[in-house]
Design an enzyme around this catalytic site. Structure first.
Site, short mmCIF file in Angstrom:
data_model
loop_
_atom_site.label_atom_id
_atom_site.label_comp_id
_atom_site.label_asym_id
_atom_site.label_seq_id
_atom_site.Cartn_x
_atom_site.Cartn_y
_atom_site.Cartn_z
CE1 TYR A 222 60.69 -108.69 52.26
CE2 TYR A 222 61.33 -107.71 54.36
CZ TYR A 222 60.77 -107.59 53.10
OH TYR A 222 60.29 -106.37 52.70
CE1 TYR B 114 44.68 -119.67 51.62
CE2 TYR B 114 44.89 -121.94 50.90
CZ TYR B 114 44.92 -121.00 51.90
OH TYR B 114 45.18 -121.39 53.19
N GLY C 112 40.54 -115.27 63.56
CA GLY C 112 40.08 -116.39 62.73
C GLY C 112 40.11 -117.70 63.50
CG PHE C 113 39.64 -122.55 62.58
CD1 PHE C 113 39.29 -123.11 63.81
CD2 PHE C 113 40.20 -123.37 61.60
CE1 PHE C 113 39.50 -124.46 64.07
CE2 PHE C 113 40.41 -124.72 61.85
CZ PHE C 113 40.07 -125.27 63.09
N GLY D 141 37.24 -113.42 59.82
CA GLY D 141 37.43 -113.62 61.26
C GLY D 141 36.19 -113.14 62.02
CE LYS E 188 47.95 -118.65 53.07
NZ LYS E 188 48.28 -117.93 54.32
CE LYS F 66 44.75 -104.92 48.25
NZ LYS F 66 43.70 -103.86 48.36
CB THR G 46 43.47 -127.79 60.63
OG1 THR G 46 44.80 -128.13 60.23
CG2 THR G 46 43.41 -127.72 62.14
N GLY H 151 58.06 -106.79 56.60
CA GLY H 151 58.72 -105.49 56.80
C GLY H 151 58.73 -105.13 58.27
#
Ligand code: UDP
Length: 312
Positions: free
Chosen positions: A159, A145, A10-11, A36, A149, A91, A175, A102
């Protein structure tokens, strides 16, 4: 150092791959290429320290050998992309982050999450410090989104606290730069494309909403410093120079030229009215602040698009 970059084609992911290779890492780039593009990493093919794996990180990730770092950057990231890919966006932020964490736990690797200023939603505090909890509409079109996030941040901290994984969270503000997809719908590629092809510049709403634009090389420097630091809490990285979208359109005309006019289109639902990072933390703890001016950054990006579109 052996490092996995998810969303590496991706970017931002591809610029990170470049930086990590420069720093002597062996880089494994994983991407399902939904948003991507292998063009972004074509220059790395043949490099003995680089390997590309086409893979969907929402599935169990199997990787042989040791791993020191995982940078989890896989996700659609423009409002148009996550409107078109709402389930994939949810997802990759949830299941994908779970799989990547994980793997980090299994390999005892450091884990860095690409989070976003969208966790602040349409902010009621301005500029936005990391301590602000945000104002997000969970069921609006951007919720897929924003909430993915926010969940990813919660999972990363869980975690860290429960499994002792060494984690970092970067909250990335707007950005721009080379390798942003021309048709991703975000304001920088849209305006530059429109200016280069002589079309009208499409300002959404009345153009009085604000954003603060960071050039990609500054952002990558900030992320690399965060990776090397020992900060587990989220850190904002972005450029605090704020402007209205109307003024931004004028700036594009000034730098890129173009015969088009500025025209108005409806404002998308839940479009944040203001956005500016409070970068006190990044300045103090990472010694980081952005260096590239908007004019310089726009010029670099413009040159990239000219090449892509074969415009002299
Ligand atoms: N925008 C605009 N014209 C466009 C694309 C975007 O006026 O052609 C506006 C959009 O409504 C938002 C700002 O520019 O207020 C930044 O939009 P972008 O999609 O780049 O990202 P966001 O910051 O909203 O996530």
């Amino acid at each position: 150092m052996r490092t996995l970059v998810t969303g590496g084609a991706g970017f931002l992911g591809s610029h990170l791959c470049d930086r990590l290779i420069q720093e002597g890492h062996e880089v494994i780039c994983m991407d399902n290429l939904i948003t991507g593009d292998t063009d972004n990493i074509a220059h790395l093919s043949g490099n003995k320290n680089f390997r590309f794996i086409k893979y969907d990180v929402t599935e169990y990730i199997f990787l042989d050998g040791p791993l020191d770092n995982i940078l989890h950057f896989a996700s659609p990231a423009s409002p148009i992309d996550y409107l078109e890919l709402p389930i994939q966006t949810l997802k990759v932020g949830s299941l994908g982050t779970h799989k990547a964490l994980g793997l980090a736990k299994a390999k005892k690797a450091r884990f860095l999450l690409a989070s976003t200023s969208e966790v602040y939603g349409d902010p009621l505090i301005h500029p936005q410090p990391e301590a602000y909890y945000g104002n997000v509409n969970p069921i609006g079109p951007r919720g897929v989104y924003d909430e993915a996030k926010r969940f990813a941040e919660a999972l990363t901290m869980a975690y860290h606290r429960y499994h002792g994984v060494d984690t970092r969270i970067v909250r990335i503000f707007n950005t721009y730069g080379p390798r942003m997809r021309l048709n991703d719908g975000r304001v920088v590629p849209s305006f530059l494309h429109q200016a280069l092809t002589g079309e009208n510049l499409t300002v959404f709403g009345d153009g009085m909403q604000t954003r603060s634009f960071c050039y990609v090389s500054d952002l990558i420097e900030g992320i690399y410093r965060l990776l090397c630091s020992a900060i587990n809490d989220p850190v904002n990285i972005g450029n605090p120079v704020e402007m209205t979208i109307m003024d931004f359109a004028k700036k594009i005309h000034e730098v890129a030229g173009g015969n088009g006019e500025i025209i108005f289109k409806p404002l998308p639902q839940d479009d944040p009215k203001v956005r500016q990072p409070d970068i006190t933390k990044a300045k103090g703890l990472l010694g980081w602040s952005p260096k590239v001016s908007l004019d310089e950054g726009i010029r670099e990006t413009l040159n990239y698009y000219k090449k892509k579109l074969n415009i002299k």
